[in-house]
Design a protein around this motif. Structure first.
Motif, PDB file in Angstrom:
ATOM      1  N   PHE A   1      -1.954   3.834  -3.559  1.00  0.00           N
ATOM      2  CA  PHE A   1      -1.265   5.064  -3.159  1.00  0.00           C
ATOM      3  C   PHE A   1      -0.435   5.621  -4.310  1.00  0.00           C
ATOM      4  CE2 PHE A   1      -1.664   3.702   1.431  1.00  0.00           C
ATOM      5  CZ  PHE A   1      -2.431   4.793   1.807  1.00  0.00           C
ATOM      6  N   ALA A   2       0.237   4.737  -5.047  1.00  0.00           N
ATOM      7  CA  ALA A   2       1.027   5.186  -6.193  1.00  0.00           C
ATOM      8  C   ALA A   2       0.140   5.856  -7.231  1.00  0.00           C
ATOM      9  CB  ALA A   2       1.774   3.999  -6.810  1.00  0.00           C
ATOM     10  N   ALA A   3      -1.056   5.295  -7.451  1.00  0.00           N
ATOM     11  CA  ALA A   3      -1.998   5.882  -8.403  1.00  0.00           C
ATOM     12  C   ALA A   3      -2.435   7.273  -7.955  1.00  0.00           C
ATOM     13  CB  ALA A   3      -3.206   4.970  -8.566  1.00  0.00           C
TER      14      ALA A   3
ATOM     15  N   VAL B   1       9.445  -5.759  -1.410  1.00  0.00           N
ATOM     16  CA  VAL B   1       9.789  -4.550  -2.137  1.00  0.00           C
ATOM     17  C   VAL B   1       8.850  -4.409  -3.332  1.00  0.00           C
ATOM     18  CG1 VAL B   1      11.479  -5.652  -3.678  1.00  0.00           C
ATOM     19  CG2 VAL B   1      11.719  -3.227  -3.106  1.00  0.00           C
ATOM     20  N   ASP B   2       8.563  -3.171  -3.745  1.00  0.00           N
ATOM     21  CA  ASP B   2       7.714  -2.904  -4.909  1.00  0.00           C
ATOM     22  C   ASP B   2       8.435  -1.916  -5.811  1.00  0.00           C
ATOM     23  OD1 ASP B   2       5.787  -2.288  -6.785  1.00  0.00           O
ATOM     24  OD2 ASP B   2       4.148  -2.275  -5.351  1.00  0.00           O
ATOM     25  N   LEU B   3       8.859  -2.382  -6.972  1.00  0.00           N
ATOM     26  CA  LEU B   3       9.596  -1.550  -7.920  1.00  0.00           C
ATOM     27  C   LEU B   3       8.705  -0.957  -9.008  1.00  0.00           C
ATOM     28  CD1 LEU B   3      12.770  -3.792  -8.427  1.00  0.00           C
ATOM     29  CD2 LEU B   3      12.452  -1.893  -6.830  1.00  0.00           C
ATOM     30  N   SER B   4       7.398  -1.179  -8.916  1.00  0.00           N
ATOM     31  CA  SER B   4       6.505  -0.737  -9.987  1.00  0.00           C
ATOM     32  C   SER B   4       5.788   0.570  -9.674  1.00  0.00           C
ATOM     33  CB  SER B   4       5.464  -1.829 -10.271  1.00  0.00           C
ATOM     34  OG  SER B   4       4.623  -2.033  -9.144  1.00  0.00           O
ATOM     35  N   LEU B   5       6.137   1.217  -8.576  1.00  0.00           N
ATOM     36  CA  LEU B   5       5.381   2.384  -8.119  1.00  0.00           C
ATOM     37  C   LEU B   5       5.307   3.495  -9.155  1.00  0.00           C
ATOM     38  CD1 LEU B   5       6.739   2.665  -4.468  1.00  0.00           C
ATOM     39  CD2 LEU B   5       4.500   1.857  -5.187  1.00  0.00           C
ATOM     40  N   ALA B   6       6.445   3.895  -9.696  1.00  0.00           N
ATOM     41  CA  ALA B   6       6.461   5.015 -10.640  1.00  0.00           C
ATOM     42  C   ALA B   6       5.659   4.689 -11.893  1.00  0.00           C
ATOM     43  CB  ALA B   6       7.908   5.367 -11.004  1.00  0.00           C
ATOM     44  N   ALA B   7       5.816   3.465 -12.414  1.00  0.00           N
ATOM     45  CA  ALA B   7       5.089   3.079 -13.628  1.00  0.00           C
ATOM     46  C   ALA B   7       3.591   2.997 -13.363  1.00  0.00           C
ATOM     47  CB  ALA B   7       5.615   1.735 -14.142  1.00  0.00           C
ATOM     48  N   VAL B   8       3.201   2.433 -12.216  1.00  0.00           N
ATOM     49  CA  VAL B   8       1.779   2.334 -11.872  1.00  0.00           C
ATOM     50  C   VAL B   8       1.175   3.723 -11.697  1.00  0.00           C
ATOM     51  CG1 VAL B   8       0.155   1.616 -10.084  1.00  0.00           C
ATOM     52  CG2 VAL B   8       1.906   0.031 -10.865  1.00  0.00           C
ATOM     53  N   GLY B   9       1.894   4.621 -11.014  1.00  0.00           N
ATOM     54  CA  GLY B   9       1.401   5.978 -10.811  1.00  0.00           C
ATOM     55  C   GLY B   9       1.214   6.725 -12.124  1.00  0.00           C
ATOM     56  N   THR B  10       2.182   6.612 -13.005  1.00  0.00           N
ATOM     57  CA  THR B  10       2.074   7.274 -14.310  1.00  0.00           C
ATOM     58  C   THR B  10       0.963   6.652 -15.147  1.00  0.00           C
ATOM     59  OG1 THR B  10       4.468   7.673 -14.228  1.00  0.00           O
ATOM     60  CG2 THR B  10       3.383   8.003 -16.344  1.00  0.00           C
ATOM     61  N   PHE B  11       0.842   5.331 -15.101  1.00  0.00           N
ATOM     62  CA  PHE B  11      -0.213   4.643 -15.833  1.00  0.00           C
ATOM     63  C   PHE B  11      -1.591   5.091 -15.355  1.00  0.00           C
ATOM     64  CE2 PHE B  11      -2.838   0.616 -16.226  1.00  0.00           C
ATOM     65  CZ  PHE B  11      -3.090   0.787 -17.578  1.00  0.00           C
ATOM     66  N   ALA B  12      -1.775   5.196 -14.037  1.00  0.00           N
ATOM     67  CA  ALA B  12      -3.056   5.644 -13.483  1.00  0.00           C
ATOM     68  C   ALA B  12      -3.352   7.079 -13.900  1.00  0.00           C
ATOM     69  CB  ALA B  12      -3.034   5.524 -11.964  1.00  0.00           C
ATOM     70  N   ALA B  13      -2.319   7.928 -13.906  1.00  0.00           N
ATOM     71  CA  ALA B  13      -2.515   9.309 -14.336  1.00  0.00           C
ATOM     72  C   ALA B  13      -2.906   9.383 -15.812  1.00  0.00           C
ATOM     73  CB  ALA B  13      -1.225  10.108 -14.092  1.00  0.00           C
ATOM     74  N   VAL B  14      -2.303   8.528 -16.638  1.00  0.00           N
ATOM     75  CA  VAL B  14      -2.644   8.494 -18.069  1.00  0.00           C
ATOM     76  C   VAL B  14      -4.086   8.030 -18.264  1.00  0.00           C
ATOM     77  CG1 VAL B  14      -2.176   7.283 -20.240  1.00  0.00           C
ATOM     78  CG2 VAL B  14      -0.287   8.230 -18.901  1.00  0.00           C
TER      79      VAL B  14
ATOM     80  N   GLY C   1       5.650   6.804  -0.660  1.00  0.00           N
ATOM     81  CA  GLY C   1       6.360   6.262   0.485  1.00  0.00           C
ATOM     82  C   GLY C   1       5.442   5.585   1.482  1.00  0.00           C
ATOM     83  N   LEU C   2       4.188   6.041   1.581  1.00  0.00           N
ATOM     84  CA  LEU C   2       3.228   5.364   2.458  1.00  0.00           C
ATOM     85  C   LEU C   2       3.018   3.917   2.018  1.00  0.00           C
ATOM     86  CD1 LEU C   2       0.403   8.021   3.060  1.00  0.00           C
ATOM     87  CD2 LEU C   2       1.992   7.093   4.733  1.00  0.00           C
ATOM     88  N   GLY C   3       2.820   3.741   0.711  1.00  0.00           N
ATOM     89  CA  GLY C   3       2.659   2.385   0.186  1.00  0.00           C
ATOM     90  C   GLY C   3       3.914   1.557   0.359  1.00  0.00           C
ATOM     91  N   VAL C   4       5.064   2.181   0.111  1.00  0.00           N
ATOM     92  CA  VAL C   4       6.340   1.485   0.272  1.00  0.00           C
ATOM     93  C   VAL C   4       6.531   1.026   1.711  1.00  0.00           C
ATOM     94  CG1 VAL C   4       8.832   1.870   0.354  1.00  0.00           C
ATOM     95  CG2 VAL C   4       7.560   2.521  -1.665  1.00  0.00           C
ATOM     96  N   THR C   5       6.132   1.873   2.658  1.00  0.00           N
ATOM     97  CA  THR C   5       6.273   1.516   4.074  1.00  0.00           C
ATOM     98  C   THR C   5       5.524   0.240   4.398  1.00  0.00           C
ATOM     99  OG1 THR C   5       6.563   3.833   4.722  1.00  0.00           O
ATOM    100  CG2 THR C   5       5.847   2.293   6.424  1.00  0.00           C
ATOM    101  N   LEU C   6       4.297   0.124   3.903  1.00  0.00           N
ATOM    102  CA  LEU C   6       3.517  -1.094   4.149  1.00  0.00           C
ATOM    103  C   LEU C   6       4.226  -2.321   3.577  1.00  0.00           C
ATOM    104  CD1 LEU C   6      -0.102   0.169   3.330  1.00  0.00           C
ATOM    105  CD2 LEU C   6       1.004   0.002   5.558  1.00  0.00           C
TER     106      LEU C   6
END
Length: 423
Positions: free
Chosen positions: A322-324, A94-107, A82-87
């Protein structure tokens, strides 16, 4: 007004004019309040209603220390995203890639650490760097090539979901064994020492109170508008009560071993640390002021000499970074990375920011809104889980709350626009 023109030097007319101006000021202040200058009050009242409802319907289970500790850890991922989304929303994008980017970074982090034996700190840094690079690419397409952010980030969401499947090479779940990564949020002992968990927030609150008082005195000396004494006391007292109250609850949360008490989770401390840093950046630096300026009126900001392209690229880069970070914390808590991308995380992060008061139209909002919005979203999910409600009910309720928040934002904008045009 005609009396004032005919008798400009009449004492009685002057007094009448003063009274008239005073009445106008009072009416204008009341109008501004009703048009949306209520600050966080509506959001706080909503949160109070959510807490009261689930406390009553779960026989007090909702407010048990153990459940509140779980709730705070559950909202960390939503809050950091949400911090990244706020910016991004402050720019009107709008940024719709947050969940995919976060999961990709975790992988990426999991693969480097588990399969290749890379140092855990290097692996986590690589994951965050990959996320930042994804955001930088998004920013190039959006700011330089002028492709709509909706399309760019939607395509990114699809592409990064495919990339993480490629990295996992057909494996649906990859267990993370490294103790450093797991200890961030994944074990019953991933909590701050008591002296740090209690001491650091208290010191920050004292510095905050001192800053509020100094700022008030400085503005008064310069003849600028200052807060009322009641408002100043409230601005200092409310954060003290909330933060120290939460810490008191967390410090009394029983652990699974010998009835020990756990304290402040590492992940929660990381989230609020990032929140504090971003608040300082957005309110005390030129970059933060430029973000609000670009979101308020991009063309005016460009004519004022602001590098709009640079601001937009940096914002999308930070958003994905932030998503990562959120993805890595989620992997630490689950002690694993998975091939499945959360279908609701991105929308929950956006909902948390919007419910907290960040405008979808850009230029209005604060990073603190994320805390309140995330608590409402997380509180709804947690409370419905305690009442054994299914995913269908949770998503319906969250959807209704989000629609109400966006509708309120649109109505406030419309009222403010009519007020501005009527002056």
């Amino acid at each position: 007004m005609s009396d004032v023109v005919e008798k400009p030097n009449t004492r009685g007319t002057s007094a009448a004019g003063s009274v008239e101006r005073a009445e106008y000021t009072q009416k204008r202040s009341l109008g501004q309040l009703l048009r949306g200058d209520l600050g966080f009050l509506p959001v706080i009242l909503t949160l109070v209603l959510v807490v009261a409802y689930f406390t009553i319907t779960t026989d007090g289970l909702f407010l048990k220390p153990a459940n509140l500790s779980d709730l705070l850890q559950q909202i960390v991922n939503i809050g950091i995203d949400g911090l990244g989304v706020t910016l991004v929303l402050l720019l009107g994008e709008v940024d719709l890639s947050l969940a995919a980017v976060g999961t990709f970074a975790a992988v990426v982090t999991g693969v480097l650490s588990t399969r290749l034996g890379v140092d855990p700190y290097v692996a986590m840094a690589a994951g965050i760097l990959v996320g930042a690079l994804a955001g930088f690419i998004n920013g190039i397409f959006i700011a330089v090539l002028r492709v709509p952010s909706f399309i760019v980030t939607l395509a990114g969401s699809i592409g990064y979901a495919g990339l993480l499947l490629y990295l996992l090479n057909g494996q649906s779940t990859l267990i993370v064994h490294d103790p450093v990564i797991v200890s961030i949020a994944g074990t019953p002992f991933s909590f701050l020492p008591d002296w740090l968990g209690v001491g650091a927030p208290t010191v920050i609150l004292i510095l905050y109170a001192a800053w509020q008082i100094i700022e008030q005195m400085r503005r008064k000396q310069q003849g600028l508008r200052v807060k009322s004494t009641l408002s100043l006391v409230a601005n200092i007292a409310i954060p003290f009560v909330i933060v120290e109250g939460v810490i008191a609850v967390l410090e009394n949360t029983p652990g699974p071993v010998n009835g020990t008490f756990l304290g402040v989770p590492n992940s929660v401390a990381i989230f609020f640390g990032m929140l504090l840093v971003m608040w300082l950046i957005m309110t005390k630096t030129r970059f933060g002021r430029h973000v609000y300026a670009v979101g308020g009126n991009m063309e005016a900001a460009r004519r004022a000499g602001i590098n709009v392209v640079f601001i937009r690229i940096v914002v999308f880069t930070l958003c994905s970074a932030f998503a990562a970070l959120g993805g890595i914390l989620a992997a630490s808590r689950a002690t694993a990375v998975a091939s499945a991308v959360s279908p609701t995380l991105t929308l929950q992060a956006i909902a948390a920011a919007v419910i907290g008061g960040v405008s979808l139209f850009g230029g209005r909002g604060t990073v603190w809104a994320v805390v309140l919005g995330a608590l409402i979203i997380g509180g709804l999910e947690n409370g419905l889980d305690l009442r054994s409600q299914g995913t269908d009910i949770k998503e319906i309720v969250e959807g209704i709350v989000l629609v109400l928040a966006v509708t309120a934002d649109a109505l406030v904008r419309r009222a403010q626009s009519r007020s501005s045009s009527g002056r």
